[in-house]
Design a protein around this motif. Sequence first.
Motif, PDB file in Angstrom:
ATOM      1  N   ARG A 140       0.681  -1.262   0.135  1.00  0.00           N
ATOM      2  CA  ARG A 140       0.374  -0.221  -0.357  1.00  0.00           C
ATOM      3  C   ARG A 140       1.006   1.629  -0.144  1.00  0.00           C
ATOM      4  O   ARG A 140       1.109   1.938   0.921  1.00  0.00           O
ATOM      5  N   VAL A 141       1.228   1.971  -1.290  1.00  0.00           N
ATOM      6  CA  VAL A 141       1.425   2.764  -1.031  1.00  0.00           C
ATOM      7  C   VAL A 141       0.762   3.822  -1.733  1.00  0.00           C
ATOM      8  O   VAL A 141      -0.459   4.378  -2.479  1.00  0.00           O
ATOM      9  N   THR A 142       0.896   5.401  -0.482  1.00  0.00           N
ATOM     10  CA  THR A 142       0.594   6.650  -0.896  1.00  0.00           C
ATOM     11  C   THR A 142       0.665   7.734  -1.913  1.00  0.00           C
ATOM     12  O   THR A 142       1.958   7.512  -1.660  1.00  0.00           O
ATOM     13  N   ALA A 143      -0.911   8.442  -2.470  1.00  0.00           N
ATOM     14  CA  ALA A 143       1.050   9.254  -3.415  1.00  0.00           C
ATOM     15  C   ALA A 143       0.060  10.583  -2.709  1.00  0.00           C
ATOM     16  O   ALA A 143      -0.996  10.922  -1.823  1.00  0.00           O
ATOM     17  N   GLU A 144       1.023  12.070  -2.153  1.00  0.00           N
ATOM     18  CA  GLU A 144       0.628  13.562  -1.267  1.00  0.00           C
ATOM     19  C   GLU A 144       0.361  14.315  -2.305  1.00  0.00           C
ATOM     20  O   GLU A 144       2.206  14.679  -1.901  1.00  0.00           O
ATOM     21  N   ALA A 145       0.021  15.384  -2.711  1.00  0.00           N
ATOM     22  CA  ALA A 145      -0.136  16.490  -3.232  1.00  0.00           C
ATOM     23  C   ALA A 145       0.596  17.468  -2.159  1.00  0.00           C
ATOM     24  O   ALA A 145      -0.079  17.065  -0.799  1.00  0.00           O
ATOM     25  N   GLU A 146       1.586  18.269  -2.179  1.00  0.00           N
ATOM     26  CA  GLU A 146       1.840  19.070  -1.305  1.00  0.00           C
ATOM     27  C   GLU A 146       2.702  19.924  -1.695  1.00  0.00           C
ATOM     28  O   GLU A 146       3.566  20.481  -3.118  1.00  0.00           O
ATOM     29  N   LEU A 147       2.829  21.604  -0.571  1.00  0.00           N
ATOM     30  CA  LEU A 147       3.504  22.645  -1.361  1.00  0.00           C
ATOM     31  C   LEU A 147       5.286  22.538  -1.057  1.00  0.00           C
ATOM     32  O   LEU A 147       5.163  22.557   0.029  1.00  0.00           O
ATOM     33  N   GLY A 148       5.849  22.951  -1.695  1.00  0.00           N
ATOM     34  CA  GLY A 148       7.200  22.829  -1.751  1.00  0.00           C
ATOM     35  C   GLY A 148       7.657  24.105  -1.828  1.00  0.00           C
ATOM     36  O   GLY A 148       7.172  24.941  -2.153  1.00  0.00           O
ATOM     37  N   VAL A 149       8.515  24.762  -0.105  1.00  0.00           N
ATOM     38  CA  VAL A 149       9.264  25.718   0.237  1.00  0.00           C
ATOM     39  C   VAL A 149      10.495  25.607  -0.284  1.00  0.00           C
ATOM     40  O   VAL A 149      11.154  24.718   0.286  1.00  0.00           O
ATOM     41  N   LEU A 150      11.396  26.316  -1.626  1.00  0.00           N
ATOM     42  CA  LEU A 150      12.590  26.236  -1.979  1.00  0.00           C
ATOM     43  C   LEU A 150      13.779  27.221  -1.103  1.00  0.00           C
ATOM     44  O   LEU A 150      13.660  28.624  -1.437  1.00  0.00           O
ATOM     45  N   LEU A 151      14.815  26.941  -0.069  1.00  0.00           N
ATOM     46  CA  LEU A 151      15.012  27.972   0.791  1.00  0.00           C
ATOM     47  C   LEU A 151      16.414  28.487  -0.644  1.00  0.00           C
ATOM     48  O   LEU A 151      17.213  27.899  -1.106  1.00  0.00           O
ATOM     49  N   GLY A 152      16.729  29.662  -1.018  1.00  0.00           N
ATOM     50  CA  GLY A 152      17.224  30.437  -1.545  1.00  0.00           C
ATOM     51  C   GLY A 152      19.136  30.893  -1.282  1.00  0.00           C
ATOM     52  O   GLY A 152      19.550  31.634  -1.525  1.00  0.00           O
ATOM     53  N   PRO A 200      -2.951  17.170   1.994  1.00  0.00           N
ATOM     54  CA  PRO A 200      -3.920  17.372   2.920  1.00  0.00           C
ATOM     55  C   PRO A 200      -4.887  16.057   3.165  1.00  0.00           C
ATOM     56  O   PRO A 200      -5.268  15.782   3.999  1.00  0.00           O
ATOM     57  N   SER A 201      -3.754  15.031   2.143  1.00  0.00           N
ATOM     58  CA  SER A 201      -4.547  13.446   2.460  1.00  0.00           C
ATOM     59  C   SER A 201      -3.895  12.610   1.616  1.00  0.00           C
ATOM     60  O   SER A 201      -2.766  13.408   0.841  1.00  0.00           O
ATOM     61  N   ALA A 202      -3.519  11.664   1.726  1.00  0.00           N
ATOM     62  CA  ALA A 202      -3.195  10.683   1.126  1.00  0.00           C
ATOM     63  C   ALA A 202      -4.363   9.764  -0.157  1.00  0.00           C
ATOM     64  O   ALA A 202      -5.045   9.191   0.543  1.00  0.00           O
ATOM     65  N   ALA A 203      -3.274   9.306  -1.328  1.00  0.00           N
ATOM     66  CA  ALA A 203      -4.563   8.523  -2.062  1.00  0.00           C
ATOM     67  C   ALA A 203      -3.650   7.589  -1.985  1.00  0.00           C
ATOM     68  O   ALA A 203      -2.091   7.256  -2.741  1.00  0.00           O
ATOM     69  N   PRO A 204      -4.763   6.444  -2.125  1.00  0.00           N
ATOM     70  CA  PRO A 204      -3.113   5.049  -2.334  1.00  0.00           C
ATOM     71  C   PRO A 204      -3.181   5.507  -3.943  1.00  0.00           C
ATOM     72  O   PRO A 204      -3.744   5.705  -4.896  1.00  0.00           O
ATOM     73  N   ILE A 205      -2.320   3.976  -4.743  1.00  0.00           N
ATOM     74  CA  ILE A 205      -1.871   4.879  -5.715  1.00  0.00           C
ATOM     75  C   ILE A 205      -1.082   2.820  -5.971  1.00  0.00           C
ATOM     76  O   ILE A 205      -0.680   2.002  -6.116  1.00  0.00           O
ATOM     77  N   GLU A 206      -1.523   2.421  -7.766  1.00  0.00           N
ATOM     78  CA  GLU A 206      -1.453   1.279  -8.075  1.00  0.00           C
ATOM     79  C   GLU A 206      -0.244   1.966  -9.841  1.00  0.00           C
ATOM     80  O   GLU A 206      -0.697   2.780 -10.133  1.00  0.00           O
ATOM     81  N   PRO A 207       0.176   0.677  -9.766  1.00  0.00           N
ATOM     82  CA  PRO A 207       0.440   0.514 -11.272  1.00  0.00           C
ATOM     83  C   PRO A 207      -0.406   1.420 -12.134  1.00  0.00           C
ATOM     84  O   PRO A 207      -1.362   0.708 -12.466  1.00  0.00           O
ATOM     85  N   GLY A 208       0.131   2.104 -13.265  1.00  0.00           N
ATOM     86  CA  GLY A 208      -0.700   2.687 -14.172  1.00  0.00           C
ATOM     87  C   GLY A 208      -1.136   3.645 -13.742  1.00  0.00           C
ATOM     88  O   GLY A 208      -2.055   4.301 -15.219  1.00  0.00           O
ATOM     89  N   THR A 264       4.866   2.669 -12.374  1.00  0.00           N
ATOM     90  CA  THR A 264       4.914   1.686 -13.296  1.00  0.00           C
ATOM     91  C   THR A 264       4.973   0.998 -12.107  1.00  0.00           C
ATOM     92  O   THR A 264       4.641   1.141 -11.059  1.00  0.00           O
ATOM     93  N   GLY A 265       5.406  -0.192 -12.768  1.00  0.00           N
ATOM     94  CA  GLY A 265       5.207  -1.861 -12.032  1.00  0.00           C
ATOM     95  C   GLY A 265       6.376  -2.164 -10.743  1.00  0.00           C
ATOM     96  O   GLY A 265       6.644  -0.865 -10.505  1.00  0.00           O
TER      97      GLY A 265
END
Length: 276
Positions: A122-134, A246-254, A272-273
């Motif tokens: 069970r792998v989940t994917a999560e969208a996030e805001l990234g902050v990059l140091l300068g 905000p939350s995590a979504a399970p992901i599968e190949p394809g 991918t696989g």
Amino acid sequence: MKYLARSATGRPLLGDDEGYVPLAAAEPRAGTVRDALPLAAAGDLPSVDDAPAERVPTENLTFGPPLERFGKLWGIGLNYADHAGDLDEERPDEPASFTKPSTALTGPGGPIRLPPSEQSERVTAEAELGVLLGRECRSVATETVSDVVAGYLPVIDMTAEDVLRRNPRFLTRAKGYDTFLVVGPAIAIPDGSVDLSNATVTTTVNGEVAAENEVRNMLFPPAEIVSFHSEVATLRPGDLFSTGTPSAAPIEPGDEVRATVESIGSVSASVTGRRS
């Protein structure tokens, strides 16, 4: 909004909403995107209009990761109360941080490679805001964090959730598989101060919205996260903070996963696989 990016062949670029020019044509002081990060933090990047080069439309370009090499890769767990509830965790009273190995990072499009099923199912994917140091910094006050931030980008963070549920001490392993951090194609650099509190962070899987929330609902806002960790370690240009999902979504190949941060940008990657 300005953008720093690299083409798929590694050519540094400076852009705006109308397209991109070679970075060196606009800013001779910057031979690489990393060279431009302190200028971005200082608000000292030139306008694309000033470059003696013709813009190439964004749709005519293919992008790689915006930096050839990032610095420290920080993640923040449970930064939205709703996600803490998903994992049956209590709301933390200070940022719940972790780091990822550099080998976890991959560029726009991915692909995301899942671990062998005997390691995780069970792998989940999560969208996030990234902050990059300068800029290099230490012990930065929250109200001056904008002086050290180069810009922002969307990221997709992955978790082997079943590994993490077995034992919270397995967090580094659950988060550290190869390709478990997809970075967006461009660093968004606001013209002047920016208020991202109303920006929406959205996870989409196969075109369907799987999770969505606003930055203002973070338990610890981006500036507070950077300030807090500047008391832990010296922060340097190229260090990246993934500020939580905000939350995590399970992901599968394809599957096709997309992270969108309103007013900043989006990034997608195919799944991918499983690795053998």
